[in-house]
Design an enzyme around this catalytic site. Structure first.
Site, PDB file in Angstrom:
ATOM      1  N   GLY A  98     111.986  -5.007  69.835  1.00 33.00           N
ATOM      2  CA  GLY A  98     113.522  -5.110  69.739  1.00 33.00           C
ATOM      3  C   GLY A  98     113.970  -4.787  71.201  1.00 33.00           C
ATOM      4  O   GLY A  98     114.864  -5.342  71.751  1.00 33.00           O
ATOM      5  N   SER A 170     124.235   1.521  69.317  1.00 37.60           N
ATOM      6  CA  SER A 170     122.964   1.041  69.527  1.00 37.60           C
ATOM      7  C   SER A 170     122.689   1.369  71.097  1.00 37.60           C
ATOM      8  O   SER A 170     123.472   0.712  71.810  1.00 37.60           O
ATOM      9  CB  SER A 170     122.813  -0.372  69.114  1.00 37.60           C
ATOM     10  OG  SER A 170     121.801  -1.137  69.864  1.00 37.60           O
ATOM     11  N   GLN A 172     120.125  -0.028  72.681  1.00 36.00           N
ATOM     12  CA  GLN A 172     119.640  -1.248  73.016  1.00 36.00           C
ATOM     13  C   GLN A 172     120.687  -2.211  73.511  1.00 36.00           C
ATOM     14  O   GLN A 172     120.799  -2.655  74.602  1.00 36.00           O
ATOM     15  CB  GLN A 172     118.795  -1.751  72.251  1.00 36.00           C
ATOM     16  CG  GLN A 172     117.452  -1.176  71.707  1.00 36.00           C
ATOM     17  CD  GLN A 172     116.616  -1.759  70.698  1.00 36.00           C
ATOM     18  OE1 GLN A 172     117.040  -2.764  70.184  1.00 36.00           O
ATOM     19  NE2 GLN A 172     115.422  -1.254  70.405  1.00 36.00           N
ATOM     20  N   ASP A 318     114.988   6.824  64.459  1.00 37.90           N
ATOM     21  CA  ASP A 318     113.498   6.432  64.655  1.00 37.90           C
ATOM     22  C   ASP A 318     112.545   7.541  63.922  1.00 37.90           C
ATOM     23  O   ASP A 318     111.365   7.114  63.572  1.00 37.90           O
ATOM     24  CB  ASP A 318     112.878   6.398  66.039  1.00 37.90           C
ATOM     25  CG  ASP A 318     113.385   5.159  66.491  1.00 37.90           C
ATOM     26  OD1 ASP A 318     114.127   4.285  65.956  1.00 37.90           O
ATOM     27  OD2 ASP A 318     113.450   4.878  67.832  1.00 37.90           O
ATOM     28  N   ARG A 349     113.198  -0.306  56.854  1.00 38.17           N
ATOM     29  CA  ARG A 349     112.488   1.030  56.594  1.00 38.17           C
ATOM     30  C   ARG A 349     113.104   1.936  55.266  1.00 38.17           C
ATOM     31  O   ARG A 349     112.274   2.745  54.846  1.00 38.17           O
ATOM     32  CB  ARG A 349     112.718   2.040  57.927  1.00 38.17           C
ATOM     33  CG  ARG A 349     111.697   1.344  59.113  1.00 38.17           C
ATOM     34  CD  ARG A 349     111.781   2.415  60.395  1.00 38.17           C
ATOM     35  NE  ARG A 349     110.893   1.682  61.148  1.00 38.17           N
ATOM     36  CZ  ARG A 349     111.110   1.875  62.384  1.00 38.17           C
ATOM     37  NH1 ARG A 349     112.063   2.650  63.073  1.00 38.17           N
ATOM     38  NH2 ARG A 349     110.119   1.329  63.135  1.00 38.17           N
ATOM     39  N   ARG A 391     106.039   2.935  62.909  1.00 41.44           N
ATOM     40  CA  ARG A 391     106.517   4.093  62.287  1.00 41.44           C
ATOM     41  C   ARG A 391     106.041   4.228  60.953  1.00 41.44           C
ATOM     42  O   ARG A 391     105.881   5.567  60.601  1.00 41.44           O
ATOM     43  CB  ARG A 391     107.795   4.354  62.869  1.00 41.44           C
ATOM     44  CG  ARG A 391     108.197   4.199  64.278  1.00 41.44           C
ATOM     45  CD  ARG A 391     109.530   4.818  64.662  1.00 41.44           C
ATOM     46  NE  ARG A 391     110.064   4.581  65.967  1.00 41.44           N
ATOM     47  CZ  ARG A 391     109.519   4.808  66.962  1.00 41.44           C
ATOM     48  NH1 ARG A 391     108.752   5.855  67.039  1.00 41.44           N
ATOM     49  NH2 ARG A 391     109.927   4.187  68.297  1.00 41.44           N
TER      50      ARG A 391
END
Ligand code: S3P
Length: 431
Positions: A98, A170, A172, A318, A349, A391
């Site tokens: 990503g 974010s 990113q 994360d 997740r 992860r």
């Protein structure tokens, strides 16, 4: 990504002891790889991550005409300059990453050519509207599957600067807009709702850009003269989380993790663990390449539990899968709120943590934007699955160390997305 047929058997251990080094930080490696590619002159990057994600970034930059050589983790990049990238002959492959697709799109949006960029099955389900909106406002045209999923077709343009308030926290997306801002005449502004990792701001400054950051408002002056640099990537703090939790779980453990990035936007992990009673010490703290770096020393200690919410959830996003594992063994359990973003990571997740926990006989109460894991639970040996998520593979390897018998992890090779030597490292310190 790793071999999806790889099955790893993890045996319970007595304790973990020794001294380890981790792969170069994934977030920082991506940024150095991209910025060195658009700088003038040569950059030498030490300890660049060999994880598949960061290698995807380098492969994309090579396809855009950037010359580079790698000798293990030593990577030399001959920058093409701001106007030196060339159209790729074939669609770019971001793999599972990503970070690659979202951050690189900021650069691609400013090119005088069209680029197609996609990735694996997991990446093809990850939301891209969050970058398409600001890049569209800056003047690029982006096409996507169902208007939101990769592959993306990016029609680059001469971009105009914007003042953009991020709707979701974010790093990113922030980085995507800042990288696009590099190519604009004038000042580009990004406003973030809560602080996110600031590696892009630091890396941009290292390469010579003028970036200001105050009270969640980040500005970049366009068309900087980016100059190639010699930089060292610190060890990956997010990878350290697996070993920290493993050492906290297993009686008699003591581990030294050397040369880890301790950027304050990420190191809230230590504060959270220490607040619950973890015996962690940070040693030899120094600055390197603009980042805070140090050694972490951890010893087994009972962990009380805790509540993750709001800005803390964003800062530790994360690390939540492995914190869930710690929560199940803690005294009072772990509560995770405000974590809807977990549903759009490499896997959902919340679902993949809950499924593996269920297989191990652990109770998890799932909500749309988080979960509660009650404490004082015992891990039962089980057949586990990474579901292709690095992860999840590593978090449940840690859970397996504390189980009542050997566990198997299907699709264990997913770990190589960020940590190719994960299982070897685990074996080296297992007693
Ligand atoms: C990253 C930002 C986070 C994080 C990811 C790496 C980065 O993603 O989960 O692993 O390097 O900027 P989001 O920007 O989607 O929150």
């Amino acid at each position: 990504m790793g071999d999806s047929r790889m099955v790893e058997t993890i045996h319970p251990v007595t304790s973990l002891e020794g001294s380890i080094r981790l792969p170069g930080d994934k977030s920082i490696s991506h940024r150095y790889g991209m910025l060195a590619s658009i700088a003038e002159g040569t950059s030498r990057i030490h300890n660049y991550s060999l994880g598949a994600d960061c290698q995807s970034t380098l492969a994309c930059m090579r396809s855009l005409g950037v010359a580079m050589e790698s000798d293990g983790t030593e990577t030399t990049i001959h920058g093409a300059g701001l106007d030196g990238l060339r159209a790729a002959a074939a669609p770019l492959d971001a793999g599972n990453s990503g970070s690659t697709i979202r951050m690189l799109s900021g650069i691609l949006a400013a090119q005088p050519f069209v680029t197609r960029i996609g990735g694996d099955e997991s990446l093809s389900k990850r939301p891209m509207a969050r970058i398409m909106k600001p890049l569209g406002e800056m003047g690029a045209r982006l096409e996507a599957t169902n208007e939101k999923f990769p592959p993306l077709t990016i029609h680059g343009a001469k971009l105009r600067p914007i003042d953009y308030a991020l709707p979701v926290a974010s790093a990113q997306v922030k980085s995507c807009v800042l990288f696009a801002g590099v190519f604009c005449e004038g000042v580009t502004t990004v406003r973030e709702p809560v602080p996110t990792r600031d590696h892009s701001e630091i890396a941009l400054r290292q390469f010579g850009a003028e970036v200001e950051s105050l009270g969640g408002v980040i500005t970049i002056e366009g068309r900087p003269k980016l100059q190639g640099r010699e930089l060292t990537v610190p060890g990956d703090l997010s990878s350290s989380a697996f070993f920290l939790v493993a050492a906290l779980l297993k009686k008699g453990s003591s581990l030294s993790i050397e040369n880890v990035g301790l950027n304050p936007t990420r190191s809230a992990l230590m504060d959270f663990l220490v607040a619950g009673g973890a015996r962690i010490r940070l040693l030899n703290i120094q600055q390197d390449s603009g980042e805070v770096v140090g050694d972490i020393f951890v010893e087994h200690s009972p962990w009380k539990g805790g509540v993750l919410e709001k800005a803390m959830t964003a800062a530790l996003i994360d690390e939540i899968p492995v914190l869930a594992v710690l929560g199940a063994a803690s005294e009072e359990g772990l509560v995770v709120r405000d974590a809807a973003e977990l549903r759009v990571k490499e896997t959902d997740r919340i679902a993949t943590v809950a499924e593996n926990m269920k297989r191990m006989g652990i109770t998890v109460n799932v909500r749309e934007d988080g979960f509660d894991v009650p404490g004082k639970q015992q891990f039962r040996a089980a057949e586990l699955d990474s579901f292709g998520d690095h992860r999840i593979a590593m978090a449940f390897s840690v859970a397996a160390l504390a189980a009542d018998g050997p566990c198997t992890i299907h699709d264990a090779g997913a770990a190589s997305v960020s940590f190719p030597r994960f299982y070897d490292t685990l074996r080296e310190i297992s007693r």
